[in-house]
Design a protein around this motif. Structure first.
Motif, mmCIF file in Angstrom:
data_model
loop_
_atom_site.group_PDB
_atom_site.id
_atom_site.type_symbol
_atom_site.label_atom_id
_atom_site.label_comp_id
_atom_site.label_asym_id
_atom_site.label_seq_id
_atom_site.Cartn_x
_atom_site.Cartn_y
_atom_site.Cartn_z
ATOM 1 N N LYS A 114 -6.143 1.888 0.721
ATOM 2 C CA LYS A 114 -5.363 0.928 -0.073
ATOM 3 C C LYS A 114 -3.915 1.350 -0.269
ATOM 4 N N SER A 115 -3.665 2.657 -0.322
ATOM 5 C CA SER A 115 -2.335 3.130 -0.694
ATOM 6 C C SER A 115 -1.937 4.361 0.109
ATOM 7 N N VAL A 116 -0.683 4.372 0.586
ATOM 8 C CA VAL A 116 -0.130 5.541 1.267
ATOM 9 C C VAL A 116 1.267 5.794 0.728
ATOM 10 N N ASP A 117 1.474 6.999 0.205
ATOM 11 C CA ASP A 117 2.765 7.420 -0.318
ATOM 12 C C ASP A 117 3.376 8.388 0.692
ATOM 13 N N ALA A 118 4.379 7.899 1.418
ATOM 14 C CA ALA A 118 5.063 8.713 2.424
ATOM 15 C C ALA A 118 6.566 8.560 2.216
ATOM 16 N N LYS A 119 7.028 9.041 1.075
ATOM 17 C CA LYS A 119 8.413 8.810 0.646
ATOM 18 C C LYS A 119 9.455 9.280 1.652
ATOM 19 N N SER A 120 9.108 10.275 2.456
ATOM 20 C CA SER A 120 10.084 10.815 3.400
ATOM 21 C C SER A 120 9.881 10.308 4.821
ATOM 22 N N CYS A 121 8.946 9.398 5.014
ATOM 23 C CA CYS A 121 8.621 8.928 6.359
ATOM 24 C C CYS A 121 9.747 8.072 6.927
ATOM 25 N N THR A 122 10.241 8.462 8.107
ATOM 26 C CA THR A 122 11.314 7.720 8.767
ATOM 27 C C THR A 122 10.878 7.132 10.111
ATOM 28 N N PHE A 123 9.624 7.384 10.518
ATOM 29 C CA PHE A 123 9.134 6.847 11.790
ATOM 30 C C PHE A 123 7.631 6.613 11.701
ATOM 31 N N ILE A 124 7.202 5.414 12.079
ATOM 32 C CA ILE A 124 5.777 5.068 12.090
ATOM 33 C C ILE A 124 5.415 4.670 13.513
ATOM 34 N N ASP A 125 4.491 5.393 14.099
ATOM 35 C CA ASP A 125 4.176 5.225 15.516
ATOM 36 C C ASP A 125 3.086 4.170 15.750
ATOM 37 N N SER A 126 2.780 3.944 17.007
ATOM 38 C CA SER A 126 1.863 2.889 17.434
ATOM 39 C C SER A 126 0.468 3.034 16.811
ATOM 40 N N MET A 127 -0.063 1.939 16.324
ATOM 41 C CA MET A 127 -1.423 1.837 15.783
ATOM 42 C C MET A 127 -1.661 2.745 14.575
ATOM 43 N N ALA A 128 -0.599 3.236 13.960
ATOM 44 C CA ALA A 128 -0.747 4.168 12.841
ATOM 45 C C ALA A 128 -1.592 3.590 11.719
ATOM 46 N N PHE A 129 -1.434 2.282 11.435
ATOM 47 C CA PHE A 129 -2.182 1.620 10.367
ATOM 48 C C PHE A 129 -3.027 0.460 10.895
ATOM 49 N N ALA A 130 -3.302 0.432 12.160
ATOM 50 C CA ALA A 130 -4.031 -0.693 12.748
ATOM 51 C C ALA A 130 -5.378 -0.913 12.051
ATOM 52 N N TYR A 131 -5.654 -2.158 11.703
ATOM 53 C CA TYR A 131 -6.920 -2.591 11.082
ATOM 54 C C TYR A 131 -7.139 -2.028 9.670
ATOM 55 N N CYS A 132 -6.079 -1.574 9.030
ATOM 56 C CA CYS A 132 -6.202 -1.141 7.624
ATOM 57 C C CYS A 132 -6.020 -2.371 6.734
ATOM 58 N N ASN A 133 -7.053 -3.163 6.620
ATOM 59 C CA ASN A 133 -6.926 -4.481 6.004
ATOM 60 C C ASN A 133 -7.001 -4.493 4.483
ATOM 61 N N LYS A 134 -7.096 -3.306 3.873
ATOM 62 C CA LYS A 134 -7.015 -3.223 2.417
ATOM 63 C C LYS A 134 -5.719 -2.544 1.963
ATOM 64 N N LEU A 135 -4.837 -2.277 2.904
ATOM 65 C CA LEU A 135 -3.583 -1.605 2.578
ATOM 66 C C LEU A 135 -2.676 -2.548 1.787
ATOM 67 N N THR A 136 -2.460 -2.220 0.513
ATOM 68 C CA THR A 136 -1.645 -3.078 -0.353
ATOM 69 C C THR A 136 -0.474 -2.337 -0.991
ATOM 70 N N ASP A 137 -0.376 -1.044 -0.766
ATOM 71 C CA ASP A 137 0.701 -0.263 -1.379
ATOM 72 C C ASP A 137 1.191 0.779 -0.381
ATOM 73 N N LEU A 138 2.446 0.648 0.031
ATOM 74 C CA LEU A 138 3.014 1.570 1.009
ATOM 75 C C LEU A 138 4.396 2.012 0.535
ATOM 76 N N LYS A 139 4.620 3.318 0.544
ATOM 77 C CA LYS A 139 5.908 3.876 0.131
ATOM 78 C C LYS A 139 6.504 4.651 1.296
ATOM 79 N N VAL A 140 7.764 4.331 1.651
ATOM 80 C CA VAL A 140 8.414 4.966 2.791
ATOM 81 C C VAL A 140 9.873 5.258 2.461
#
Length: 259
Positions: A114-140
């Motif tokens: 549901k939630s991923v806190d990646a405050k310092s993330c500057t790059f998200i690669d292929s299929m990193a979150f594919a099919y994560c259908n409950k993901l409602t909170d993302l921090k980048v």
């Protein structure tokens, strides 16, 4: 198998299905790895029994057994591709500021995430979150440089994305213009957050660069010279054994020569 010090990267499934591989000797440094490098081996089974997060010299290579709310330790500097792939038991993950990249397939098919806190993330690669259908909170990070066009493949949830930076910075990132997940999200831009400075290996005087002065300073400290202070002793721990000695000095000298 013994991996020599010269190796810097191990590619996809290099030792997967080596059914009798029970001993792996890795050098005392972080080696970047792709997905499933040691999967289906007795060695990996043994590592998973020791901890839900398999971390080798600063590389989180596997989180298959992790559950619930996961907080990745501060000493982790890299997360291997597919580290949490198909883990249906994790609900949230908090990364330390040292993680600036979410590699391919890291959260592939994590159906209850549901939630991923990646405050310092500057790059998200292929299929990193594919099919994560409950993901409602993302921090980048607001310094996002690129989001692969398949990073959120088939994600149907509506999320709140908190960007730690300005909207102008976010708009400059290389990201897909037709991504349903990104386009349907609610955005919060938090310009107040200041990411901790990234540690520079060897910078024991903490002046923002690694040079000969750091080598001289560590040498003086080791011989007990009066009034010698290491403002960031951890940066000199090249062996990564939580202590400083002549072996770290030798490694520092080699690192300085190779710059």
């Amino acid at each position: 198998v013994t991996i020599p010090d010269s190796v810097e990267f191990i590619d996809l499934r290099a030792f997967d299905l080596c059914k009798q591989l029970s001993e792996v000797n890795l050098p005392d440094k972080m080696i970047e790895m792709s997905a499933k490098v040691f999967d289906n081996t007795p060695w990996m089974d043994a590592q998973r029994q020791k901890s839900d997060l398999v971390i080798i010299n600063g590389n989180l290579i596997d989180g298959a057994n992790a559950k619930g709310e996961v907080v990745v330790p501060d000493d982790v500097k890299y997360v291997s591709a597919g580290a949490f792939e198909r883990n249906e038991d994790i609900t949230s993950v908090v990364f330390p500021s040292s993680i600036t990249k979410i590699n391919d397939n890291v959260f592939f098919y994590c159906s209850n995430l549901k939630s991923v806190d990646a405050k310092s993330c500057t790059f998200i690669d292929s299929m990193a979150f594919a099919y994560c259908n409950k993901l409602t909170d993302l921090k980048v990070s607001g310094k996002m440089t690129k989001i692969d066009y398949m990073a959120f493949a088939d994600v149907t949830s509506n999320a709140t994305i908190t960007v730690y930076g300005t909207q102008a910075d976010w708009n400059q990132a290389d990201k897909p213009s037709d991504d349903k997940f990104l386009n349907s999200a609610k955005y919060i831009f938090d310009e107040s957050y200041v990411a901790p400075p990234q540690e520079i290996k060897g910078d024991v005087d903490a002046n923002g660069e690694f040079n000969t002065a750091d080598l001289v300073l560590l040498n003086k400290w080791l011989v007990g010279a009066p009034d010698t202070e290491l403002k960031n002793w951890k940066a000199g721990d090249f062996i990564e054994d939580d202590q400083l000695d002549v072996f770290d000095l030798v490694m520092m000298r080699k690192a300085l020569i190779s710059k």
